[in-house]
Enzyme design. Structure first.
Site, PDB file in Angstrom:
ATOM      1  CD  GLU A 132      46.443  -4.269 -83.946  1.00  0.00           C
ATOM      2  OE1 GLU A 132      47.416  -3.765 -83.370  1.00  0.00           O
ATOM      3  OE2 GLU A 132      45.937  -3.801 -84.973  1.00  0.00           O
ATOM      4  CG  HIS A 157      45.933   1.091 -82.199  1.00  0.00           C
ATOM      5  ND1 HIS A 157      46.258  -0.099 -82.820  1.00  0.00           N
ATOM      6  CD2 HIS A 157      46.788   1.229 -81.164  1.00  0.00           C
ATOM      7  CE1 HIS A 157      47.284  -0.644 -82.182  1.00  0.00           C
ATOM      8  NE2 HIS A 157      47.613   0.127 -81.181  1.00  0.00           N
ATOM      9  CD  GLU A 207      43.132  -2.109 -88.276  1.00  0.00           C
ATOM     10  OE1 GLU A 207      44.084  -2.614 -87.658  1.00  0.00           O
ATOM     11  OE2 GLU A 207      43.222  -1.697 -89.447  1.00  0.00           O
ATOM     12  CG  HIS A 223      48.293  -6.982 -86.970  1.00  0.00           C
ATOM     13  ND1 HIS A 223      49.293  -7.087 -86.029  1.00  0.00           N
ATOM     14  CD2 HIS A 223      48.064  -5.665 -87.126  1.00  0.00           C
ATOM     15  CE1 HIS A 223      49.646  -5.876 -85.623  1.00  0.00           C
ATOM     16  NE2 HIS A 223      48.918  -4.994 -86.280  1.00  0.00           N
TER      17      HIS A 223
END
Length: 201
Positions: free
Chosen positions: A74, A24, A48, A124
């Site tokens: 995203e 993230h 990710e 996403h």
């Protein structure tokens, strides 16, 4: 340590378990490379957002240094936002958010563009039943679909109750794409009654 925790998951889940490491964007480039190196031998499905997606070159550095597929998207918007990532071979999997990247049509164009660069797609889906239905339709219409995201938000009863249809994975983890009109989803009358309505003349 990070390695010990992921190694425990691999041991319990076995070789058939696909493990995704979600950073993230909370790590900088150096830390992302160090963590990636530590996890390489655990057969990670993909890594990710190992660093912030607004700096393409940082993502290139991570991809070139770490032997794990890189995913992000995203927080990348429109085809123009993705273009540098494709041209610089910065990522292996894109994760466009239909609600943020420009809608259904733009998401489809982004996915088609990704296919020309041999990049896979995981839409996403960090939302409720409308996002779920929309994602299923895009994923069905593209050749480079990889995996569907089922977020914890998607199973919250309060969100599920806002719509008429409830599309969740079956016991085998599979979903059925809606074949109803539109995206195959409708808001309930109860939800509509709670919604603020503005008339602009």
């Amino acid at each position: 340590t990070v390695y010990n925790r992921v190694a425990a998951m691999r041991e319990v889940g076995g070789e058939d378990l696909d493990i995704i490491i979600e950073m993230h964007s909370n790590t900088d480039t150096t830390a992302a490379i160090q963590i990636g190196h530590a996890l390489e031998d655990l057969r990670i499905f993909y890594y990710e957002e190992p660093c912030h997606p607004l700096n393409v070159q940082n993502m290139v550095e991570v991809r070139n240094a770490v032997n794990i597929p890189i995913a992000t998207g995203e927080r990348i918007y429109t085809r123009w936002g993705y273009r540098d990532f494709f041209e610089k071979r910065a990522i292996d999997v894109i994760q466009p958010d239909i609600c943020l990247c420009g809608g259904l049509t733009e998401a489809k164009k982004i996915c088609d563009m990704a296919d020309t660069y041999d990049v896979k797609v995981q839409i996403h889906v960090c939302g409720g039943p409308i996002s779920q239905a929309a994602a299923l339709h895009v994923e069905t219409a593209i050749p480079n679909f990889l995996i569907h995201e089922q977020h914890s938000y998607g199973i919250k009863q309060g969100l599920r109750d806002t719509c008429v249809y409830d599309y969740l994975p079956d016991d085998h983890g599979e979903l059925t794409v809606p074949e109803l009109p539109g995206i195959g989803q409708e808001i309930t009358e109860e939800t509509m009654a709670k919604t603020w309505v503005y008339t602009i003349q």
